[in-house]
Design an enzyme around this catalytic site. Structure first.
Site, mmCIF file in Angstrom:
data_model
loop_
_atom_site.group_PDB
_atom_site.id
_atom_site.type_symbol
_atom_site.label_atom_id
_atom_site.label_comp_id
_atom_site.label_asym_id
_atom_site.label_seq_id
_atom_site.Cartn_x
_atom_site.Cartn_y
_atom_site.Cartn_z
ATOM 1 C CG ASP A 63 -14.734 -0.146 -2.450
ATOM 2 O OD1 ASP A 63 -15.557 0.273 -1.704
ATOM 3 O OD2 ASP A 63 -13.530 -0.017 -2.706
ATOM 4 C CE1 TYR A 89 -5.570 0.712 0.171
ATOM 5 C CE2 TYR A 89 -7.538 1.232 1.255
ATOM 6 C CZ TYR A 89 -6.671 0.593 1.357
ATOM 7 O OH TYR A 89 -5.863 0.060 2.519
ATOM 8 C CE LYS A 145 -14.169 3.281 6.170
ATOM 9 N NZ LYS A 145 -12.768 3.116 5.716
HETATM 10 N N1 HOZ Z 1 -7.290 4.446 3.896
HETATM 11 C C1 HOZ Z 1 -8.258 5.090 4.816
HETATM 12 C C2 HOZ Z 1 -9.088 5.962 4.259
HETATM 13 N N2 HOZ Z 1 -9.278 5.807 2.754
HETATM 14 C C3 HOZ Z 1 -7.607 5.588 6.287
HETATM 15 C C4 HOZ Z 1 -7.984 4.654 6.964
HETATM 16 C C5 HOZ Z 1 -7.488 5.296 8.452
HETATM 17 O O1 HOZ Z 1 -6.256 6.014 8.577
HETATM 18 O O2 HOZ Z 1 -8.311 5.089 9.582
#
Ligand code: HOZ
Length: 423
Positions: A239, A144, A267
């Site tokens: 990534d 992802y 982040k």
């Molecule tokens: N898709 C995010 C982790 N792989 C989750 C993000 C979230 O819900 O804060």
């Protein structure tokens, strides 16, 4: 644990916010039950609105290497706050942040700050296409890279949790530019390059996957991706939104000694505040506007609160490399308590317990995991004060401030919870 306030808030949230949440995995559809609404965090612990306390293994999905409200980060934010919250103009600390990133990850010769991993993903692909003059990207099933149109193909994370193969709203023309292949499969990549000569702009990969649960690269796999991209004139994009500064101070590229052409960071470079970056070879990044023609922009890019928080965290980890041994040791201790019919994947301080006895090496094998058992395990852990990602297809993260007492309590909770989940 009682959670009447969370229940009430979730009902209220669902009237105003799709599914009651601002990011799908948080709705707990992967495990059932009501998501806990969080009131505050402190170190390795979080506290919900009903007053329940948990040892936190989400850590804002990875970036909280130093836990919640670490004094160096709070101090940096407070200082920045006295000077202003957003300028839409350059600041000195932006240069310092990028210089610090460059020191830690030398493959990044230049970087552009953006606001989220999704923005980094869509931008890095545009740069790869603009630089190579080619349109096609290879990605891997279960990886992802944010929710940009052309990357939302056989994606992991929430898409995997909800069992959605792809998303409506992505134009066919966009998804046609993406080839999704099984992770760790050398032959599939060879065939894709053979079938699309001189058309593939880039291979984008989570060098350690975190979005189908934690899945590590087979020995030699990342080297293979490096070699084939060089041979075929395509770019290799790592990534490192999850792995950056986590699996090693210089990320997965340091751990596996691979130099990608481009890297996405998320982040983690804001210590949890909303910021991200993409960067890499100078020759490529020089093509980004205004020094080149490939356009990408943003008012909040390089936001001073996020920049100062991230700078404080990265400086701290640079000065305290010993935290990596501590995080890795703590994670290994937790990982080791799994019974034989549970597969544990761990790289550094990222890990996943998969409810299958078979090795998990790609998305197909991750999907063999018994998600009903995972759900029972998740809730048994929660009842014992341990807060895990609410999906089999997400990694858990250990921070530098998880204490020996936290780890001991987690191991005890896990042993009891495995007995419940597997009965
Ligand atoms: N898709 C995010 C982790 N792989 C989750 C993000 C979230 O819900 O804060």
């Amino acid at each position: 644990m009682e959670n009447p306030v969370s229940n009430t808030l979730f009902e209220r949230a669902q009237r105003s916010i799709p599914g009651g949440v601002n990011s799908p995995v948080r709705a707990w559809r992967g495990v059932g039950g009501t998501p806990r609404f969080i009131a505050r965090g402190e170190g390795s612990h979080i506290f919900d609105v009903d007053g329940n306390e948990y040892i936190d293994y989400i850590g804002s999905w990875g970036p909280l290497l130093l836990g919640h409200r670490h004094p160096v980060i709070i101090e940096a934010i407070e200082k920045a706050l006295t000077r202003g919250t957003s300028f839409g103009a350059p600041t000195e600390e932006e240069i310092e942040l990028v210089e610090t990133i460059r020191r830690l990850m030398p493959s990044i010769e230049m970087a552009r700050l953006v606001n989220s991993g999704t923005e980094a993903g869509m931008s890095v692909l545009r740069v790869a296409r603009g630089f190579t003059g080619r349109d096609i990207t290879i990605k891997f099933e279960g990886c992802y890279h944010g929710h940009a149109d052309s990357l939302l193909v056989k994606a992991g994370s929430g898409v995997a949790t909800l069992g959605l193969p792809d998303s409506p709203g992505v134009p066919k023309g966009f998804s046609d530019t993406t080839i999704a292949l099984p992770f760790n499969d050398v032959g599939a990549v060879e065939r894709a390059f053979a079938e699309h000569p001189e058309q593939i702009a880039a291979v984008i990969v989570e060098p350690v996957c975190g979005n189908m649960g934690c899945v590590s690269p087979n020995g030699g796999y990342l080297e293979f991706l490096r070699q084939i991209t060089l041979r075929e004139g395509a770019l290799l994009i790592f990534d490192e939104v999850m792995t950056g500064f986590r699996v090693a101070p210089g990320g997965a590229q340091q751990l596996y000694d691979i130099r990608p052409d481009l890297t996405m960071l998320g982040k983690v470079i804001g210590g949890g505040l909303p910021i991200a970056a993409y960067g890499g070879r100078r020759e490529i990044m020089s093509r980004v506007a205004p020094s080149g023609p490939i356009y990408q922009a943003g008012t909040l890019s390089g936001n001073p609160l996020a920049v100062n928080a991230g700078l404080a965290m990265l400086r701290h980890i640079e000065q305290h490399p010993e935290i990596y041994d501590a995080m890795n040791h703590a994670t290994a201790t937790i990982a080791a308590c799994a019974p034989a019919d549970v597969t544990v994947n761990r790289v550094g301080s990222m890990m996943t317990w998969f409810f299958t006895p078979q090795p998990v090496t790609d998305y197909a094998t991750a999907k063999r995991s018994d998600t009903a058992r995972f759900g029972r395990f998740f809730h048994a852990m929660l009842d014992r004060g341990v807060y895990l990602p609410p999906s089999q297809f997400e990694a858990m993260f250990v921070s530098a401030v998880h204490s020996p007492a936290d780890i001991e309590m987690t191991v005890k909770a896990a042993r009891e919870s495995f007995a419940i989940a597997l009965s």
